[in-house]
Design an enzyme around this catalytic site. Sequence first.
Site, PDB file in Angstrom:
ATOM      1  CB  ALA A  23      50.868  37.107  23.468  1.00  0.00           C
ATOM      2  CG  ASN A  24      47.741  40.105  18.748  1.00  0.00           C
ATOM      3  OD1 ASN A  24      47.177  39.982  19.827  1.00  0.00           O
ATOM      4  ND2 ASN A  24      47.264  40.862  17.776  1.00  0.00           N
ATOM      5  CB  THR A  25      49.252  44.101  19.863  1.00  0.00           C
ATOM      6  OG1 THR A  25      49.607  45.472  19.687  1.00  0.00           O
ATOM      7  CG2 THR A  25      47.975  44.017  20.666  1.00  0.00           C
ATOM      8  N   GLY A  26      51.098  45.057  22.116  1.00  0.00           N
ATOM      9  CA  GLY A  26      51.132  45.760  23.393  1.00  0.00           C
ATOM     10  C   GLY A  26      51.811  45.030  24.528  1.00  0.00           C
ATOM     11  CB  SER A 146      43.128  48.130  35.223  1.00  0.00           C
ATOM     12  OG  SER A 146      43.004  49.523  35.030  1.00  0.00           O
ATOM     13  CE1 TYR A 172      39.541  47.709  31.348  1.00  0.00           C
ATOM     14  CE2 TYR A 172      39.913  49.524  32.875  1.00  0.00           C
ATOM     15  CZ  TYR A 172      40.402  48.496  32.093  1.00  0.00           C
ATOM     16  OH  TYR A 172      41.760  48.244  32.060  1.00  0.00           O
TER      17      TYR A 172
END
Length: 311
Positions: A23-26, A146, A172
């Site tokens: 949760a620190n980015t994007g 995704s 992925y």
Amino acid sequence: MSSNWTEENIPEQHGRVAIVTGANTGLGFETARMLAARGAAVILAVRDVEKGRQAAARITGDVTVQALDLTSLDSIRSAAADLRANHPRIDLLINNAGVMYTPKQTTADGFELQFGTNHLGHFAFTGLLLDRLLPVPGSRVVTVSSTGHRIRAAIHFDDLQWERSYSRIAAYGQSKLANLMFTYELQRRLAPHGTTVAVAAHPGVSNTELARNTPVALRVLVTWLAPLLTQKPEMGALPTLRAATDPAVIGGQYYGPGNWGESRGYPKLVTSSPESHDQAVQQRLWTVSEELTRVTFPLGCSQLARFPERS
């Protein structure tokens, strides 16, 4: 009146505790920011604590930071122990963190990095925290998948860790297919308890740091098409937020953007690949995941102390 589901549709979240991984980015940052804006107590579960603190300082509301490295089972167990000690109840667990198209690497426990981080790390984290969600009416586990779950994707039980050969795109795809299979099997196991549900979401094509390992040729193509295909992280986070907060959501659903082949747009209910619904593979993946992580889920007992509905 617009029928598009936006940030304004997020219900009041006061009294709810939400954990958001990565949760620190994007996307994770935007998810945490919007939940905090609606009154939730939000925990940013991040690998880099300093970056987590910097992110928390940019969010208005009740926000704390928890160290969590999904590439290490020791870190996952330590983080879960901290969270269990500090939070007798958890309303939302949002499994958002992930890596994409990385060169061949392994986690601290020897798992292929994408499968180990995206699936096994979240599988273990969820299992270790689930008894804090089960007594809470309306609690949810939201796992971010995704559209990549459709691309060269299968669960390669004969070589889960890609030791014989490696394709970053196929690896992925396997990890994101595993995210969905985990959600569907978890929902089946949660259903008899009647309190917690498991839901999945995907962000479409969002302009975030996640794509930094994309192969050069594909990155050039995406960059050229970016104005048509990509959307800002605050839009990409909306399917996750809808899955986490919309009162109409039911367990086992999957949300994604509604336009351009699910690449962008406002969130709606979408469908996943036929392969993702193979129950035999879901159950086998669950068993293998328990064996690899040494984490079992507390789902054998239906008699649990219940927290009251929040007012």
